[in-house]
Design a protein around this motif. Structure first.
Motif, PDB file in Angstrom:
ATOM      1  N   HIS A   3      82.899 -58.895  65.309  1.00 25.72           N
ATOM      2  CA  HIS A   3      82.474 -58.211  64.093  1.00 25.72           C
ATOM      3  C   HIS A   3      83.874 -57.894  63.473  1.00 25.72           C
ATOM      4  N   ASP A   4      83.668 -57.502  62.262  1.00 28.05           N
ATOM      5  CA  ASP A   4      84.955 -57.346  61.757  1.00 28.05           C
ATOM      6  C   ASP A   4      84.943 -55.527  61.506  1.00 28.05           C
ATOM      7  N   HIS A   5      85.989 -55.303  60.610  1.00 28.17           N
ATOM      8  CA  HIS A   5      86.025 -53.600  60.380  1.00 28.17           C
ATOM      9  C   HIS A   5      86.596 -53.559  59.017  1.00 28.17           C
ATOM     10  N   PRO A   6      85.659 -53.317  58.154  1.00 27.37           N
ATOM     11  CA  PRO A   6      86.030 -53.315  56.607  1.00 27.37           C
ATOM     12  C   PRO A   6      86.539 -52.095  56.270  1.00 27.37           C
ATOM     13  N   CYS A   7      87.367 -51.392  56.969  1.00 28.61           N
ATOM     14  CA  CYS A   7      88.121 -50.291  56.660  1.00 28.61           C
ATOM     15  C   CYS A   7      89.609 -50.211  57.266  1.00 28.61           C
ATOM     16  N   ASP A   8      89.986 -49.053  57.546  1.00 28.32           N
ATOM     17  CA  ASP A   8      91.310 -49.033  58.109  1.00 28.32           C
ATOM     18  C   ASP A   8      91.268 -49.175  59.735  1.00 28.32           C
ATOM     19  N   VAL A  35      89.572 -66.985  71.285  1.00 29.37           N
ATOM     20  CA  VAL A  35      89.940 -65.739  72.001  1.00 29.37           C
ATOM     21  C   VAL A  35      91.118 -65.892  71.857  1.00 29.37           C
ATOM     22  N   THR A  36      91.816 -64.515  71.652  1.00 31.48           N
ATOM     23  CA  THR A  36      93.232 -64.274  71.979  1.00 31.48           C
ATOM     24  C   THR A  36      93.562 -63.396  72.829  1.00 31.48           C
ATOM     25  N   SER A  37      92.481 -62.347  73.416  1.00 30.34           N
ATOM     26  CA  SER A  37      92.771 -61.672  74.344  1.00 30.34           C
ATOM     27  C   SER A  37      91.047 -61.022  74.752  1.00 30.34           C
ATOM     28  N   ASP A  38      91.344 -60.847  76.089  1.00 29.21           N
ATOM     29  CA  ASP A  38      90.069 -60.524  76.915  1.00 29.21           C
ATOM     30  C   ASP A  38      90.595 -59.401  77.892  1.00 29.21           C
ATOM     31  N   VAL A  39      90.106 -58.144  77.625  1.00 31.56           N
ATOM     32  CA  VAL A  39      90.926 -56.875  78.554  1.00 31.56           C
ATOM     33  C   VAL A  39      89.661 -56.204  78.611  1.00 31.56           C
ATOM     34  N   VAL A  40      89.730 -55.191  80.029  1.00 32.64           N
ATOM     35  CA  VAL A  40      88.736 -54.291  80.132  1.00 32.64           C
ATOM     36  C   VAL A  40      89.488 -52.870  80.254  1.00 32.64           C
ATOM     37  N   PHE A  41      88.845 -52.072  79.513  1.00 31.87           N
ATOM     38  CA  PHE A  41      89.414 -50.665  79.390  1.00 31.87           C
ATOM     39  C   PHE A  41      88.305 -49.779  80.310  1.00 31.87           C
ATOM     40  N   GLU A  42      88.957 -48.821  80.983  1.00 33.77           N
ATOM     41  CA  GLU A  42      88.400 -47.835  81.918  1.00 33.77           C
ATOM     42  C   GLU A  42      88.276 -46.579  81.426  1.00 33.77           C
ATOM     43  N   ASP A  43      87.625 -45.517  82.024  1.00 31.01           N
ATOM     44  CA  ASP A  43      87.562 -44.279  81.573  1.00 31.01           C
ATOM     45  C   ASP A  43      88.715 -43.671  81.113  1.00 31.01           C
ATOM     46  N   ASP A  44      88.593 -43.088  80.002  1.00 26.68           N
ATOM     47  CA  ASP A  44      89.698 -42.325  79.116  1.00 26.68           C
ATOM     48  C   ASP A  44      90.571 -43.325  78.454  1.00 26.68           C
ATOM     49  N   ALA A  45      90.204 -44.439  78.652  1.00 26.76           N
ATOM     50  CA  ALA A  45      91.224 -45.652  77.735  1.00 26.76           C
ATOM     51  C   ALA A  45      90.868 -45.187  76.333  1.00 26.76           C
ATOM     52  N   PRO A  46      92.018 -45.246  75.712  1.00 23.74           N
ATOM     53  CA  PRO A  46      91.926 -45.461  73.908  1.00 23.74           C
ATOM     54  C   PRO A  46      92.145 -46.872  73.776  1.00 23.74           C
ATOM     55  N   ALA A  47      91.755 -47.421  72.602  1.00 24.89           N
ATOM     56  CA  ALA A  47      91.907 -48.839  72.069  1.00 24.89           C
ATOM     57  C   ALA A  47      91.790 -48.670  70.581  1.00 24.89           C
ATOM     58  N   PHE A  48      92.456 -49.696  69.649  1.00 33.28           N
ATOM     59  CA  PHE A  48      92.344 -49.573  68.403  1.00 33.28           C
ATOM     60  C   PHE A  48      92.360 -50.901  67.635  1.00 33.28           C
ATOM     61  N   LEU A  70      82.879 -43.797  72.402  1.00 41.48           N
ATOM     62  CA  LEU A  70      83.109 -43.066  71.197  1.00 41.48           C
ATOM     63  C   LEU A  70      83.735 -44.003  70.092  1.00 41.48           C
ATOM     64  N   HIS A  71      83.235 -44.278  69.042  1.00 43.79           N
ATOM     65  CA  HIS A  71      83.732 -44.999  68.205  1.00 43.79           C
ATOM     66  C   HIS A  71      84.242 -44.276  66.830  1.00 43.79           C
ATOM     67  N   LEU A  72      85.391 -44.305  66.251  1.00 43.80           N
ATOM     68  CA  LEU A  72      85.698 -43.630  64.861  1.00 43.80           C
ATOM     69  C   LEU A  72      86.060 -44.839  64.024  1.00 43.80           C
ATOM     70  N   TYR A  73      85.373 -44.806  62.869  1.00 40.91           N
ATOM     71  CA  TYR A  73      85.621 -45.650  61.863  1.00 40.91           C
ATOM     72  C   TYR A  73      86.180 -44.716  60.657  1.00 40.91           C
ATOM     73  N   CYS A  74      87.305 -45.041  60.118  1.00 39.91           N
ATOM     74  CA  CYS A  74      88.030 -44.209  58.950  1.00 39.91           C
ATOM     75  C   CYS A  74      88.401 -45.263  57.766  1.00 39.91           C
ATOM     76  N   PRO A  75      87.936 -45.194  56.701  1.00 41.54           N
ATOM     77  CA  PRO A  75      86.800 -44.570  56.359  1.00 41.54           C
ATOM     78  C   PRO A  75      85.448 -45.041  56.782  1.00 41.54           C
ATOM     79  N   PRO A  76      84.358 -44.347  56.943  1.00 39.30           N
ATOM     80  CA  PRO A  76      82.989 -44.858  57.448  1.00 39.30           C
ATOM     81  C   PRO A  76      82.763 -46.330  56.254  1.00 39.30           C
ATOM     82  N   PHE A  77      82.028 -46.971  56.822  1.00 37.92           N
ATOM     83  CA  PHE A  77      81.660 -48.147  55.980  1.00 37.92           C
ATOM     84  C   PHE A  77      80.184 -48.281  56.134  1.00 37.92           C
ATOM     85  N   ASN A  78      79.464 -49.186  55.338  1.00 40.11           N
ATOM     86  CA  ASN A  78      78.401 -49.423  55.220  1.00 40.11           C
ATOM     87  C   ASN A  78      77.606 -50.804  55.729  1.00 40.11           C
TER      88      ASN A  78
END
Length: 114
Positions: A3-8, A35-48, A70-78
């Motif tokens: 999926h994409d992210h039509p926000c910031d 595919v450009t990358s394939d990584v695994v994030f563990e407890d407390d790992a942030p990503a953007f 937990l995902h934060l989208y800024c600004p929210p999108f529909n």
């Protein structure tokens, strides 16, 4: 799905378990999502991610251990674009979002009804 992210962008934090993120870019010559990358994030790992960095899919690589994010989208999108088949990059579908809250105000959304 991819999926994409039509926000910031999307900030993601792994609260429990592990999350696998696979990133893609569109190859206009082959109409594929490569595919450009394939990584695994563990407890407390942030990503953007934002669309200038590519598109992605995220999921739990384990079939037995739960994962919470937990995902934060800024600004929210529909709506966003999703790709169910990476071999047809020029044919995305649309997905509607149902955010739990926007700007600190909880939504009433059927997805969250008990």
């Amino acid at each position: 799905p991819i999926h994409d992210h039509p926000c910031d962008g999307c900030w993601l934090r792994v609260c429990q378990g592990k999350i696998q993120e696979t990133r893609y870019e569109i190859n206009t010559e082959t109409d594929r999502m490569d595919v450009t990358s394939d990584v695994v994030f563990e407890d407390d790992a942030p990503a953007f991610i934002n669309d200038s960095m590519g598109y992605h899919k995220v999921g739990n690589p384990s079939t037995s251990t739960p994962a919470i994010t937990l995902h934060l989208y800024c600004p929210p999108f529909n709506q966003c674009k999703i790709w169910l088949d990476p071999s047809h990059a020029s044919s995305p579908s649309k997905a509607c979002m149902c955010n739990y809250s926007e700007y600190g105000v909880k939504h009433s959304c059927e997805m969250f009804e008990v």
